[in-house]
Scaffold this active site. Sequence first.
Site, PDB file in Angstrom:
ATOM      1  N   ARG A 101       0.879  -1.176   0.000  1.00 58.85           N
ATOM      2  CA  ARG A 101       0.000   0.000   0.000  1.00 58.85           C
ATOM      3  C   ARG A 101       0.913   1.221   0.000  1.00 58.85           C
ATOM      4  O   ARG A 101       1.606   1.487   0.998  1.00 58.85           O
ATOM      5  CB  ARG A 101      -0.906  -0.020   1.238  1.00 58.85           C
ATOM      6  CG  ARG A 101      -1.872   1.172   1.366  1.00 58.85           C
ATOM      7  CD  ARG A 101      -2.668   1.016   2.659  1.00 58.85           C
ATOM      8  NE  ARG A 101      -3.520   2.157   2.946  1.00 58.85           N
ATOM      9  CZ  ARG A 101      -4.812   2.253   2.635  1.00 58.85           C
ATOM     10  NH1 ARG A 101      -5.395   1.265   1.985  1.00 58.85           N
ATOM     11  NH2 ARG A 101      -5.513   3.321   2.964  1.00 58.85           N
ATOM     12  N   HIS A 128      -6.767   1.434  -7.171  1.00 61.56           N
ATOM     13  CA  HIS A 128      -7.122   0.671  -5.968  1.00 61.56           C
ATOM     14  C   HIS A 128      -7.790  -0.629  -6.416  1.00 61.56           C
ATOM     15  O   HIS A 128      -8.968  -0.882  -6.145  1.00 61.56           O
ATOM     16  CB  HIS A 128      -8.067   1.493  -5.097  1.00 61.56           C
ATOM     17  CG  HIS A 128      -8.107   1.070  -3.669  1.00 61.56           C
ATOM     18  ND1 HIS A 128      -7.503  -0.078  -3.199  1.00 61.56           N
ATOM     19  CD2 HIS A 128      -8.703   1.641  -2.567  1.00 61.56           C
ATOM     20  CE1 HIS A 128      -7.711  -0.202  -1.911  1.00 61.56           C
ATOM     21  NE2 HIS A 128      -8.437   0.828  -1.494  1.00 61.56           N
ATOM     22  N   GLN A 131      -9.743  -3.090  -3.977  1.00 61.84           N
ATOM     23  CA  GLN A 131     -11.054  -2.566  -3.593  1.00 61.84           C
ATOM     24  C   GLN A 131     -12.080  -2.819  -4.686  1.00 61.84           C
ATOM     25  O   GLN A 131     -13.243  -3.134  -4.410  1.00 61.84           O
ATOM     26  CB  GLN A 131     -10.960  -1.071  -3.305  1.00 61.84           C
ATOM     27  CG  GLN A 131     -12.279  -0.428  -2.898  1.00 61.84           C
ATOM     28  CD  GLN A 131     -12.785  -0.912  -1.560  1.00 61.84           C
ATOM     29  OE1 GLN A 131     -12.094  -0.782  -0.550  1.00 61.84           O
ATOM     30  NE2 GLN A 131     -13.992  -1.474  -1.531  1.00 61.84           N
ATOM     31  N   ASP A 224     -16.384   8.564  -3.081  1.00 58.46           N
ATOM     32  CA  ASP A 224     -15.212   8.317  -2.250  1.00 58.46           C
ATOM     33  C   ASP A 224     -14.900   9.618  -1.517  1.00 58.46           C
ATOM     34  O   ASP A 224     -15.421  10.685  -1.871  1.00 58.46           O
ATOM     35  CB  ASP A 224     -14.027   7.884  -3.127  1.00 58.46           C
ATOM     36  CG  ASP A 224     -12.818   7.429  -2.319  1.00 58.46           C
ATOM     37  OD1 ASP A 224     -12.980   7.146  -1.128  1.00 58.46           O
ATOM     38  OD2 ASP A 224     -11.720   7.369  -2.895  1.00 58.46           O
ATOM     39  N   CYS A 264     -16.064   3.118  -0.496  1.00 58.41           N
ATOM     40  CA  CYS A 264     -15.004   2.213  -0.037  1.00 58.41           C
ATOM     41  C   CYS A 264     -14.588   2.468   1.404  1.00 58.41           C
ATOM     42  O   CYS A 264     -13.895   1.636   1.996  1.00 58.41           O
ATOM     43  CB  CYS A 264     -13.804   2.286  -0.969  1.00 58.41           C
ATOM     44  SG  CYS A 264     -12.914   3.856  -0.943  1.00 58.41           S
ATOM     45  N   ARG A 292     -13.786  -7.151   1.000  1.00 60.15           N
ATOM     46  CA  ARG A 292     -12.339  -7.017   0.815  1.00 60.15           C
ATOM     47  C   ARG A 292     -11.648  -8.326   1.196  1.00 60.15           C
ATOM     48  O   ARG A 292     -10.720  -8.779   0.524  1.00 60.15           O
ATOM     49  CB  ARG A 292     -11.797  -5.860   1.668  1.00 60.15           C
ATOM     50  CG  ARG A 292     -12.158  -4.470   1.187  1.00 60.15           C
ATOM     51  CD  ARG A 292     -11.450  -4.094  -0.102  1.00 60.15           C
ATOM     52  NE  ARG A 292     -10.010  -4.113   0.021  1.00 60.15           N
ATOM     53  CZ  ARG A 292      -9.267  -3.104   0.500  1.00 60.15           C
ATOM     54  NH1 ARG A 292      -9.859  -1.990   0.912  1.00 60.15           N
ATOM     55  NH2 ARG A 292      -7.957  -3.197   0.562  1.00 60.15           N
TER      56      ARG A 292
END
Length: 309
Positions: A101, A128, A131, A224, A264, A292
């Site tokens: 990450r 991402h 996700q 988001d 998310c 996830r």
Amino acid sequence: MTRHFLRDDDISSVEQAEILDLALELKRDRFAVKPLAGPQTVAVIFDKSSTRTRVSFAVGIADLGGSPLIISTANSQLGGKETASDTARVLERQVAAIVWRTYGQAGLEEMALGTTVPVVNALSDDFHPCQLLADLLTIREHRGDLSGQTIVFLGDGACNMGQSYLLAGATAGMHVRIASPVGYTPSETVMADAAVIAQRTGGSVELFTDPLAAVAGADVVVTDTWVSMGKEEEKAIRLGDLGRYRVDAAMMALAKPDAHFMHCLPADRGYEVDADVIDGAQSIIWDEAENRLHAQKALLVWLLAQNNA
């Protein structure tokens, strides 16, 4: 050749469906497969703070019989004295996979170049993809076949989520609409890549500046956070620029009556989305957060199988 997952279009439509099928199987029988039995170790590296990514990968690796090795770059040589490629050459002799990450996509690409174990993008500034696997799994559970579904992403289309929705949605044969103000639109290169994929899958990608027009008749409405990590100093400007893209009850009413809302997380309640939407009957964000775990487990199982074939 070692398979990696650095961006959403690193897998084909068929492969994406295979991973989602496997995720559903693993959700039904969480401990069905143990490809990391030993236990084998997976390095999970964090440049950024995390809740869902850290928990879901740590739990998922353990579910698969493995041991998660959580590494903070603040307490390692990566990004300081050591390059990503040198770190990868050390890790690949000791771990089964590397999950990172991070900020720049270029670091992930450098780490994956020549590495003999799978490298997974757990989030970068550009994409991402883990996700999105969870999001697609959630949509499939609630709405059935992904192909032909119309999904709208509202807000900062240049963020990693907006760009991943373009690539992953097009790969799934979905109709992806990005609604953003000028200055917040996705990369032209990503748009072009998604358009090529959509031509092949029967999906489509489209940009809007008018959020109301974009949401009209949508199956899924997504947003988001408007102030991502590293952009806190831009908060006042971003809130002003993106204000009319906030998802509220009136916005959701423009979508299909059975439309779903996704985010998310973490969400800034009252900014990009109202609390009554987050907690309302159309919201499926808690399933999305759980998924996830299942999607990432499926991805790891699939990548390990590809690289051991």
